[in-house]
Design a protein around this motif. Structure first.
Motif, PDB file in Angstrom:
ATOM      1  N   ASP A   9      -7.904  -7.783  -2.457  1.00  0.00           N
ATOM      2  CA  ASP A   9      -8.665  -8.775  -3.222  1.00  0.00           C
ATOM      3  C   ASP A   9      -8.030  -8.857  -4.600  1.00  0.00           C
ATOM      4  O   ASP A   9      -7.620  -7.832  -5.149  1.00  0.00           O
ATOM      5  CB  ASP A   9     -10.139  -8.365  -3.331  1.00  0.00           C
ATOM      6  CG  ASP A   9     -11.043  -9.522  -3.731  1.00  0.00           C
ATOM      7  OD1 ASP A   9     -10.793 -10.121  -4.808  1.00  0.00           O
ATOM      8  OD2 ASP A   9     -11.989  -9.807  -2.995  1.00  0.00           O
ATOM      9  N   GLU A  12     -10.381  -7.094  -9.431  1.00  0.00           N
ATOM     10  CA  GLU A  12     -10.521  -5.640  -9.596  1.00  0.00           C
ATOM     11  C   GLU A  12     -11.972  -5.184  -9.500  1.00  0.00           C
ATOM     12  O   GLU A  12     -12.257  -4.107  -8.979  1.00  0.00           O
ATOM     13  CB  GLU A  12      -9.942  -5.190 -10.941  1.00  0.00           C
ATOM     14  CG  GLU A  12      -8.446  -5.051 -10.961  1.00  0.00           C
ATOM     15  CD  GLU A  12      -7.939  -3.791 -10.256  1.00  0.00           C
ATOM     16  OE1 GLU A  12      -8.738  -2.924  -9.868  1.00  0.00           O
ATOM     17  OE2 GLU A  12      -6.719  -3.691 -10.102  1.00  0.00           O
ATOM     18  N   LEU A  15     -12.887  -4.879  -5.916  1.00  0.00           N
ATOM     19  CA  LEU A  15     -12.235  -3.692  -5.346  1.00  0.00           C
ATOM     20  C   LEU A  15     -12.951  -2.416  -5.749  1.00  0.00           C
ATOM     21  O   LEU A  15     -13.163  -1.526  -4.915  1.00  0.00           O
ATOM     22  CB  LEU A  15     -10.764  -3.633  -5.761  1.00  0.00           C
ATOM     23  CG  LEU A  15      -9.877  -4.735  -5.190  1.00  0.00           C
ATOM     24  CD1 LEU A  15      -8.464  -4.614  -5.750  1.00  0.00           C
ATOM     25  CD2 LEU A  15      -9.860  -4.709  -3.668  1.00  0.00           C
ATOM     26  N   ARG A  19     -14.727   0.060  -3.221  1.00  0.00           N
ATOM     27  CA  ARG A  19     -14.243   1.449  -3.204  1.00  0.00           C
ATOM     28  C   ARG A  19     -15.428   2.406  -3.315  1.00  0.00           C
ATOM     29  O   ARG A  19     -15.514   3.390  -2.580  1.00  0.00           O
ATOM     30  CB  ARG A  19     -13.249   1.666  -4.349  1.00  0.00           C
ATOM     31  CG  ARG A  19     -12.473   2.951  -4.268  1.00  0.00           C
ATOM     32  CD  ARG A  19     -11.466   3.111  -5.418  1.00  0.00           C
ATOM     33  NE  ARG A  19     -10.499   2.030  -5.492  1.00  0.00           N
ATOM     34  CZ  ARG A  19     -10.376   1.180  -6.516  1.00  0.00           C
ATOM     35  NH1 ARG A  19     -11.140   1.279  -7.579  1.00  0.00           N
ATOM     36  NH2 ARG A  19      -9.473   0.227  -6.501  1.00  0.00           N
ATOM     37  N   THR A  30      -6.904   0.229  -1.989  1.00  0.00           N
ATOM     38  CA  THR A  30      -7.067  -1.145  -2.465  1.00  0.00           C
ATOM     39  C   THR A  30      -5.736  -1.723  -2.931  1.00  0.00           C
ATOM     40  O   THR A  30      -4.810  -0.989  -3.276  1.00  0.00           O
ATOM     41  CB  THR A  30      -8.092  -1.208  -3.616  1.00  0.00           C
ATOM     42  OG1 THR A  30      -7.635  -0.395  -4.695  1.00  0.00           O
ATOM     43  CG2 THR A  30      -9.465  -0.744  -3.153  1.00  0.00           C
ATOM     44  N   THR A  32      -4.374  -5.406  -5.138  1.00  0.00           N
ATOM     45  CA  THR A  32      -4.696  -6.672  -5.792  1.00  0.00           C
ATOM     46  C   THR A  32      -3.671  -7.766  -5.502  1.00  0.00           C
ATOM     47  O   THR A  32      -3.990  -8.944  -5.635  1.00  0.00           O
ATOM     48  CB  THR A  32      -4.789  -6.515  -7.330  1.00  0.00           C
ATOM     49  OG1 THR A  32      -3.567  -5.969  -7.813  1.00  0.00           O
ATOM     50  CG2 THR A  32      -5.958  -5.635  -7.718  1.00  0.00           C
TER      51      THR A  32
END
Length: 126
Positions: A9, A12, A15, A19, A30, A32
């Protein structure tokens, strides 16, 4: 061994949220930059990939197609995440967008976990 998930994704905050929430049940990595998806999946060997549909440079469909082109990654289920559709709209589409199991980012985390688990069921793979 815990189920490994690669979450892709460009946001942030999304994510970090995933997470924290998914890390209770899964091993979560993860990313980005969707352009690095094949490289990351090759290195991490996730059991499932959660991928935002709408990202810059490379959308979710392009990520899924790139993963399918690599024999070692072709069997990894991809679950799309979307902020464009509501949970009821995704449900109205049978939980499938662009040929992949999908979940609205606005859905409860329990629905996302259920979607991950369902994508790992042998009958839904392949």
């Amino acid at each position: 061994m815990a189920t490994r998930i690669l979450v892709i994704d460009d946001d942030e905050a999304v994510l970090e949220f995933l997470r924290l929430k998914l890390g209770r049940d899964f091993t979560v990595e993860t990313l980005t930059d969707a352009r690095k998806a094949v490289e990351a999946a090759t290195a991490q060997r996730p059991d499932v990939v959660l991928c935002d549909i709408d990202m810059p440079h490379m959308n979710g469909g392009e990520v899924a197609a790139a993963l399918q082109k690599v024999a070692a990654l072709a069997g990894i289920p991809v679950v799309f995440m979307t902020n464009v559709l509501s949970p009821s709209e995704v449900q109205g589409l049978g939980g499938v967008v662009g040929g992949h199991r999908s979940i609205s980012k606005r859905a409860p985390i329990a629905d996302l976990i259920a979607g991950i688990r369902a994508s790992l069921a042998p009958a839904t793979r392949g």
